[in-house]
Design an enzyme around this catalytic site. Structure first.
Site, PDB file in Angstrom:
ATOM      1  CB  SER A 188      -0.538 -13.504  90.268  1.00  0.00           C
ATOM      2  OG  SER A 188      -0.379 -11.963  90.156  1.00  0.00           O
ATOM      3  CB  CYS A 221       2.784  -4.999  84.352  1.00  0.00           C
ATOM      4  SG  CYS A 221       1.076  -4.629  83.454  1.00  0.00           S
ATOM      5  N   PRO A 222       0.331  -6.432  86.531  1.00  0.00           N
ATOM      6  CG  PRO A 222      -2.108  -6.720  87.149  1.00  0.00           C
ATOM      7  CD  PRO A 222      -0.727  -7.504  86.630  1.00  0.00           C
ATOM      8  N   GLY A 223       0.681  -5.725  89.054  1.00  0.00           N
ATOM      9  CA  GLY A 223       1.286  -5.639  90.521  1.00  0.00           C
ATOM     10  C   GLY A 223       0.932  -6.585  91.635  1.00  0.00           C
ATOM     11  N   GLY A 224       0.418  -7.751  91.393  1.00  0.00           N
ATOM     12  CA  GLY A 224      -0.185  -8.712  92.209  1.00  0.00           C
ATOM     13  C   GLY A 224       1.010  -9.228  93.253  1.00  0.00           C
ATOM     14  CG  ASP A 240       5.762  -5.293  83.480  1.00  0.00           C
ATOM     15  OD1 ASP A 240       5.511  -5.037  82.282  1.00  0.00           O
ATOM     16  OD2 ASP A 240       5.587  -6.598  83.695  1.00  0.00           O
ATOM     17  CG  ASP A 260      13.490  -6.957  78.838  1.00  0.00           C
ATOM     18  OD1 ASP A 260      13.029  -7.725  79.620  1.00  0.00           O
ATOM     19  OD2 ASP A 260      13.722  -7.472  77.803  1.00  0.00           O
ATOM     20  CG  ASP A 277       4.569 -15.001  88.267  1.00  0.00           C
ATOM     21  OD1 ASP A 277       4.700 -16.020  87.742  1.00  0.00           O
ATOM     22  OD2 ASP A 277       3.043 -14.926  88.482  1.00  0.00           O
ATOM     23  CE  LYS A 306       5.054 -18.195  85.061  1.00  0.00           C
ATOM     24  NZ  LYS A 306       4.040 -17.919  85.985  1.00  0.00           N
TER      25      LYS A 306
END
EC number: 2.1.1.186
Length: 367
Positions: A188, A221-224, A240, A260, A277, A306
């Site tokens: 991502s 998460c995970p940090g892209g 996250d 959150d 994202d 989305k």
């Protein structure tokens, strides 16, 4: 040449067609779209002569959400003779394009076109030579002149035309070629890198993507996406409940907030960038972004929406309008753009920049 060809993501032809029809109507230009499902492109045929050329000049390319490229084309060239494919192509351009600056021989972005792409690469050199001899192309590439496009949709069948270098995608096939960094936590990361290339002019990167800036990544998460900010030496608040990649935490540039993303509120007044994202309904993400922008918690935001299975163009348009109306009501001037990026899937990426406040006494620049 009185039609437009627009490249798009495979499966999003109807959205691209709806968009170009609406944009043309705003300029009182009328025609009809030809759509073939999963073809990776759309044709828009204008009723009046020269209207396609006008649309290619006057519809700001950066305002098109679903189009990767926009060009003026003529009739489909069919059954090009194998012994001489060059002459019919060049002949169609003589008197139409004078001293173009660049040649791109392209195909739709589909699995079916991959073999055709190999042929296009072989054809490019003899085509370029012939076009230069006929003065269709300049002797050397020139980024300020029109771009000549030869767009093959099948073996021996192509559209020939041009785009304007000041109102097109600078990328071959409208796709930026980015390399996935081996140390990035997820693929991502390429979405945000592409978004920077699409939305931020290269000569403004040093100012707007500067070292030492503060940023927030919601749903990190995970940090892209955090990875891209860290690579630009920013200080990042990653929000996250899930774990972040240890490699990012080890940089000392990331503060992980287990919270959150929809409830987190920044304690710092130095946040310039907000990125997000999260897999959630577009209206919910839009509402969250409006909150951040109206309250002045960030200066620029990049986020993904989305898309639903149906009425995707309408959904995007409604959410962009909601952002504009909220900022206008709050007296905040802004720039808002959206694009379905190459690295996006069933989604679009939105960029919003707060420009200044129209209300006396309201501060936009953060301390």
């Amino acid at each position: 040449m009185n039609r437009l060809a627009l490249y798009c993501r495979q499966g999003f032809e109807k959205e691209c067609a709806a968009e170009i029809t609406a944009k043309a109507a705003e300029l009182e230009v009328f025609g009809f779209a030809r759509v073939k499902d999963n073809s990776g492109y759309v044709l828009f045929e204008c009723y009046q002569p020269d209207d396609a050329d006008r649309l290619a000049k006057e519809i700001p390319f950066r305002e098109l959400i679903f189009a990767r490229q926009i060009l003026v084309v003529g009739e489909l060239l069919r059954d090009l003779p194998p012994e001489d494919r060059v002459s019919p192509i060049v002949g169609m351009l003589i008197g139409v394009v004078d001293r173009g600056g660049e040649l791109r021989v392209e195909v739709p972005d589909t699995n079916e076109s991959k073999e055709l792409l190999k042929f296009c690469r072989k054809l490019t050199v003899p085509l370029r030579t012939a076009m230069r001899e006929q003065k269709v192309l300049m002797a050397r590439e020139n980024k300020t002149r029109p771009v000549v496009h030869v767009f093959f949709i099948a073996p021996g069948c192509c559209y020939v035309g041009y785009s304007f270098s000041n109102n097109n995608s600078p990328f071959y096939m409208g796709i930026p070629r980015l390399k996935f960094p081996s140390d990035a936590p997820s693929r991502s990361t390429l979405k945000l890198e592409e978004a920077f290339h699409v939305f931020i002019p290269a000569d403004e990167w040093d100012e707007r993507l500067a070292s030492g800036m503060h940023a927030v990544d919601l749903g990190a998460c995970p940090g892209g996406w955090t990875y891209q900010l860290v690579q630009r030496s920013m200080m990042v608040h990653a929000v996250d409940n899930g774990p972040m990649a240890p490699s990012l935490m080890d940089t000392g540039q990331v503060t992980h907030h287990r919270a959150d993303g929809f409830r987190y509120e920044p304690s710092s007044s130095k946040i310039y960038w907000l990125v997000c994202d999260m897999v959630e309904k577009p209206a919910k993400v839009t509402s969250l972004m409006i909150q951040w922008l109206v309250k002045g918690w960030c200066r620029e935001a990049i986020f993904n929406l989305k898309l639903p299975m149906k009425k995707r163009y309408e959904e995007v348009s409604q959410n962009l309008l909601a952002i504009k109306e909220a900022l206008d009501t709050a007296g905040i001037s802004s720039e808002i753009h959206a694009k379905q990026l190459y690295h996006d899937r069933e989604e679009v990426t939105v960029h919003v920049r707060r420009m200044w406040s129209a209300v006396a006494g309201r501060r936009d620049e953060r301390d």
